[in-house]
Design an enzyme around this catalytic site. Structure first.
Site, PDB file in Angstrom:
ATOM      1  N   LYS A 108       0.835  -1.214   0.000  1.00 31.53           N
ATOM      2  CA  LYS A 108       0.000   0.000   0.000  1.00 31.53           C
ATOM      3  C   LYS A 108       0.863   1.255   0.000  1.00 31.53           C
ATOM      4  O   LYS A 108       0.624   2.187  -0.773  1.00 31.53           O
ATOM      5  CB  LYS A 108      -0.938  -0.022   1.200  1.00 31.53           C
ATOM      6  CG  LYS A 108      -1.792   1.218   1.364  1.00 31.53           C
ATOM      7  CD  LYS A 108      -2.872   1.012   2.402  1.00 31.53           C
ATOM      8  CE  LYS A 108      -2.390   0.318   3.645  1.00 31.53           C
ATOM      9  NZ  LYS A 108      -1.273   1.032   4.316  1.00 31.53           N
TER      10      LYS A 108
ATOM     11  N   THR B 106       4.009   1.362  -0.923  1.00 29.99           N
ATOM     12  CA  THR B 106       4.715   1.334  -2.203  1.00 29.99           C
ATOM     13  C   THR B 106       3.861   1.940  -3.303  1.00 29.99           C
ATOM     14  O   THR B 106       4.336   2.741  -4.123  1.00 29.99           O
ATOM     15  CB  THR B 106       5.088  -0.115  -2.562  1.00 29.99           C
ATOM     16  OG1 THR B 106       5.918  -0.660  -1.533  1.00 29.99           O
ATOM     17  CG2 THR B 106       5.817  -0.193  -3.887  1.00 29.99           C
TER      18      THR B 106
ATOM     19  N   ARG C 164       2.638   8.291   7.017  1.00 27.56           N
ATOM     20  CA  ARG C 164       2.953   8.126   8.435  1.00 27.56           C
ATOM     21  C   ARG C 164       4.440   7.793   8.601  1.00 27.56           C
ATOM     22  O   ARG C 164       5.066   7.266   7.693  1.00 27.56           O
ATOM     23  CB  ARG C 164       2.135   6.984   9.040  1.00 27.56           C
ATOM     24  CG  ARG C 164       0.637   7.229   9.093  1.00 27.56           C
ATOM     25  CD  ARG C 164      -0.096   5.994   9.569  1.00 27.56           C
ATOM     26  NE  ARG C 164       0.085   4.883   8.641  1.00 27.56           N
ATOM     27  CZ  ARG C 164      -0.106   3.607   8.952  1.00 27.56           C
ATOM     28  NH1 ARG C 164      -0.474   3.264  10.174  1.00 27.56           N
ATOM     29  NH2 ARG C 164       0.053   2.662   8.057  1.00 27.56           N
TER      30      ARG C 164
ATOM     31  N   LYS D 171       7.117  -7.148   9.620  1.00 23.62           N
ATOM     32  CA  LYS D 171       7.039  -6.553   8.292  1.00 23.62           C
ATOM     33  C   LYS D 171       8.331  -5.888   7.832  1.00 23.62           C
ATOM     34  O   LYS D 171       8.547  -5.706   6.640  1.00 23.62           O
ATOM     35  CB  LYS D 171       5.918  -5.509   8.250  1.00 23.62           C
ATOM     36  CG  LYS D 171       4.522  -6.099   8.260  1.00 23.62           C
ATOM     37  CD  LYS D 171       3.476  -5.014   8.234  1.00 23.62           C
ATOM     38  CE  LYS D 171       3.533  -4.207   6.964  1.00 23.62           C
ATOM     39  NZ  LYS D 171       2.486  -3.159   6.911  1.00 23.62           N
TER      40      LYS D 171
ATOM     41  N   ALA E 248      -3.082   1.310  12.572  1.00 21.61           N
ATOM     42  CA  ALA E 248      -4.496   1.312  12.201  1.00 21.61           C
ATOM     43  C   ALA E 248      -5.267   0.162  12.822  1.00 21.61           C
ATOM     44  O   ALA E 248      -6.493   0.228  12.920  1.00 21.61           O
ATOM     45  CB  ALA E 248      -4.645   1.257  10.682  1.00 21.61           C
TER      46      ALA E 248
ATOM     47  N   PHE F 230      -3.253  -0.561   6.969  1.00 20.49           N
ATOM     48  CA  PHE F 230      -3.905  -1.860   6.805  1.00 20.49           C
ATOM     49  C   PHE F 230      -5.078  -1.786   5.837  1.00 20.49           C
ATOM     50  O   PHE F 230      -5.098  -0.957   4.925  1.00 20.49           O
ATOM     51  CB  PHE F 230      -4.296  -2.439   8.161  1.00 20.49           C
ATOM     52  CG  PHE F 230      -3.113  -2.844   8.996  1.00 20.49           C
ATOM     53  CD1 PHE F 230      -2.151  -3.706   8.498  1.00 20.49           C
ATOM     54  CD2 PHE F 230      -2.947  -2.354  10.279  1.00 20.49           C
ATOM     55  CE1 PHE F 230      -1.046  -4.077   9.264  1.00 20.49           C
ATOM     56  CE2 PHE F 230      -1.847  -2.724  11.056  1.00 20.49           C
ATOM     57  CZ  PHE F 230      -0.914  -3.592  10.539  1.00 20.49           C
TER      58      PHE F 230
ATOM     59  N   PHE G  46       2.874  -8.490  -8.917  1.00 21.71           N
ATOM     60  CA  PHE G  46       4.052  -9.251  -8.511  1.00 21.71           C
ATOM     61  C   PHE G  46       4.508 -10.097  -9.700  1.00 21.71           C
ATOM     62  O   PHE G  46       3.711 -10.437 -10.588  1.00 21.71           O
ATOM     63  CB  PHE G  46       3.733 -10.156  -7.316  1.00 21.71           C
ATOM     64  CG  PHE G  46       3.682  -9.424  -6.001  1.00 21.71           C
ATOM     65  CD1 PHE G  46       4.656  -9.641  -5.036  1.00 21.71           C
ATOM     66  CD2 PHE G  46       2.679  -8.509  -5.720  1.00 21.71           C
ATOM     67  CE1 PHE G  46       4.629  -8.974  -3.821  1.00 21.71           C
ATOM     68  CE2 PHE G  46       2.639  -7.834  -4.518  1.00 21.71           C
ATOM     69  CZ  PHE G  46       3.619  -8.065  -3.556  1.00 21.71           C
TER      70      PHE G  46
ATOM     71  N   TRP H 209       6.689  -1.069  -8.031  1.00 23.56           N
ATOM     72  CA  TRP H 209       7.794  -1.723  -7.318  1.00 23.56           C
ATOM     73  C   TRP H 209       8.949  -1.978  -8.280  1.00 23.56           C
ATOM     74  O   TRP H 209      10.106  -1.712  -7.969  1.00 23.56           O
ATOM     75  CB  TRP H 209       7.319  -3.030  -6.688  1.00 23.56           C
ATOM     76  CG  TRP H 209       8.373  -3.705  -5.849  1.00 23.56           C
ATOM     77  CD1 TRP H 209       8.604  -3.529  -4.521  1.00 23.56           C
ATOM     78  CD2 TRP H 209       9.350  -4.658  -6.300  1.00 23.56           C
ATOM     79  NE1 TRP H 209       9.669  -4.306  -4.108  1.00 23.56           N
ATOM     80  CE2 TRP H 209      10.146  -5.003  -5.177  1.00 23.56           C
ATOM     81  CE3 TRP H 209       9.642  -5.238  -7.536  1.00 23.56           C
ATOM     82  CZ2 TRP H 209      11.201  -5.918  -5.258  1.00 23.56           C
ATOM     83  CZ3 TRP H 209      10.692  -6.145  -7.618  1.00 23.56           C
ATOM     84  CH2 TRP H 209      11.445  -6.478  -6.489  1.00 23.56           C
TER      85      TRP H 209
END
Length: 556
Positions: A71, A73, A94, A105, A273, A301, A381, A409
């Site tokens: 998200k 990214t 944030r 993560k 979140a 999230f 991906f 990405w």
């Protein structure tokens, strides 16, 4: 293949004054933290506050896998792509917590060729904002215990202390502790608790305050305890507001950094979140809107958590009205929601994709309830197949959603051009009719049940006796008209992380309810969610190191 941190360390960063110049900010309005980080001066707002607002775009997501779905990214890549299309764009994010950095993560500055830099600084100490928040929180705790030790003229009941200490590290053994052991001069023995800094009320206040005056007002309204006869005791009663404000004086100023492609990024504040309200600071968002034509921000999230709180807490509190929402999905998360083990997500599986895509369907329906135009983007991906991509695209278009593939990405801003063009088209052609989910005048339970029913899809809500008692007390004290901040796991629409996809026939269980009077909301804790996470069996911290040249490795 290069890691995120290797890509970030090879970035060709511009001096932060040159990034500021893109926003017509003069050097005198920057407070430097080295060559690549700066805070805005307090005087900047006075110079820009009469500027027209730009367009506000929220980036949110479906329920993620434990590794996250890109998200941030996507947010960064979209901002970079808008810049390539000659749009004056700013990203508002944030600040990362050390909890995920050292936990599961890893870093939270984006990924691949869509990152905010300097990545190591951002993920670790940055400009010291979180340290200031932690210090202010714990100063209040110290003053509270000292007041009891020094005579307790406020008649605070040690059994009714609700203020908790905090630190920004996942440390489960601090969830419940006993303090004051030792000699009489070491304090009153009592049970105490820690929360992670990003779940503290001061973090929420920091992110919702418009200016120093508002910050001080909110800090003063924090309820720390109750007296023997049940009356609330505030931070103002303890004369703690001035000192706490002094610790936060510099932290409250928004931070300016840049992306890999030198797009301006405001990174400020960082509540989780799943256990807090999940949005960057109001001050940074409002400043960004005065500096740019398009502001791209994100909420943590899935949309059931971050987006709901962005709309119902942040937007209502700050008077913001978003113009569009980008909903991030991935093929692997949809297959995960369809029951595929996370080790098998790379294999084509149309059956699981069809089963799990109901999760995306529910999030689309939820966002449409707010009256804001929705663009679905699939964060691609390398393992995704053409059949899988085509299936998702067709699914979205049949439900009246704009759709775009994102490859930021791998390709940076160039990989987000299609998404950026779609967002621009929506901003130009579709009008937002934003409206919150519920009326603040509803009772506390009515608001909780509205969120549980309309957003999660629950058939009912059950409450522990302690939650019922807390709700009654909150309403008796006159705080019943505040919005609700639901603390819920991020992996499921339900309060059971194992119920993936679009669960049905479940009830939400409210274990605990407490008042964050300074922040201006009521927290309802569901299921087994905790406000102090623990580390996994093999934490990310085990792979982080620094070599003899001072170069950090392993931070994803």
């Amino acid at each position: 293949m290069k890691t995120d941190i290797q890509i970030a360390q090879e970035a060709k960063m511009q001096h932060i004054r040159d990034i500021a110049a893109k926003l017509n900010i003069e050097e005198e309005d920057l407070e430097y933290y080295g060559k690549y980080k700066a805070k805005f001066s307090d005087a900047l707002w006075e110079k820009v506050k009469s500027n027209p607002d730009g367009k506000l775009v929220l980036v949110t997501a479906i329920n993620p896998t434990p590794a996250g779905e890109g998200k941030t990214t996507t947010t960064v890549g979209l901002g970079q792509a808008l810049g390539l299309l000659d749009k004056k764009a700013v990203i508002a994010l944030r600040e990362p917590s050390l909890g995920p950095c050292f936990g599961i993560k890893g870093g939270a500055a984006g990924g691949g060729n869509a990152q905010v830099v300097p990545m190591e600084d951002l993920n670790l100490h940055f400009t010291g904002d979180f340290h200031a928040i932690t210090s202010a929180n714990n100063l209040l705790a110290a003053m509270l215990d000292n007041h009891i030790q020094q005579g307790n003229t406020l008649e605070i009941d040690p059994g009714q202390i609700v203020w908790k200490r905090c630190m920004d590290i996942n440390d489960r053994v601090l969830r419940n502790v006993v303090i004051g052991l030792g000699r009489k001069v070491d304090g009153v023995v009592r049970e105490d608790h820690f929360v992670i800094t990003v779940a503290s009320e001061i973090m929420a206040i920091f992110c919702l305050a418009c200016d120093m005056q508002d910050l001080k007002k909110r800090l003063g309204e924090i309820i720390v305890a109750y007296t023997y006869d049940g009356k609330p005791v505030s931070a103002k009663d303890l004369n703690a507001v001035g000192a706490m404000s002094a610790l936060l004086k510099d932290a409250i100023k928004p931070n300016l950094v840049q992306t890999l492609e030198n797009t301006p990024a405001l990174v400020h504040g960082g509540p989780f979140a799943n256990i807090a309200h999940g949005c960057n600071s109001v001050r940074a968002t409002k400043t960004a809107l005065k500096l740019a034509d398009i502001v791209v921000t994100e909420a943590g999230f899935g949309a059931d958590l971050g987006a709901e709180k962005f709309f119902d807490i942040k937007c209502q509190s700050a008077g913001l009205s978003p113009d569009a929402v980008v909903l991030v999905a991935t093929v692997r998360a949809l297959k995960y929601n369809g029951g595929v083990d996370k080790k098998e997500l790379g294999a084509e599986n149309l059956e699981a994709l069809e089963k799990g895509i109901v999760n995306l369907e529910k999030h689309i329906e939820n966002l449409q309830k707010y009256g804001v135009p929705v663009v679905v983007t699939l964060n691609r991906f390398t393992s995704d197949t053409e059949l899988e991509l085509a299936f998702v695209k067709k699914f979205c278009e049949k439900r009246g959603c704009e759709f775009a593939l994102s490859e930021v990405w791998e390709k940076g801003g160039k990989g987000g051009i299609t998404l950026a063009e779609k967002v621009i088209d929506v901003l130009d052609s579709k009008e937002s009719h934003f409206k919150p989910l519920y009326d603040l005048n509803l009772t506390v339970k009515e608001k909780i049940e509205t969120i549980a029913g309309k957003i999660y899809g629950a058939i009912g809500v059950t409450y522990d006796s302690v939650a019922n008692k807390a709700i009654s007390q909150i309403e008796e004290l006159g705080y019943g008209k505040l919005p609700i901040c639901m603390a819920k796991n991020q992996y499921s629409l339900s309060d059971d992380a194992t119920k993936l996809g679009r669960p049905e026939g479940f009830s939400i269980h409210i274990r605990e309810v407490y008042l964050s009077a300074g922040a201006g909301f009521i927290v309802a804790i569901t299921g087994t969610v905790t406000t102090m996470p623990g580390l996994p069996k093999i934490p990310a911290a085990e792979n982080i190191d620094v070599n003899e040249k001072g170069i950090i490795t392993g931070l994803f």
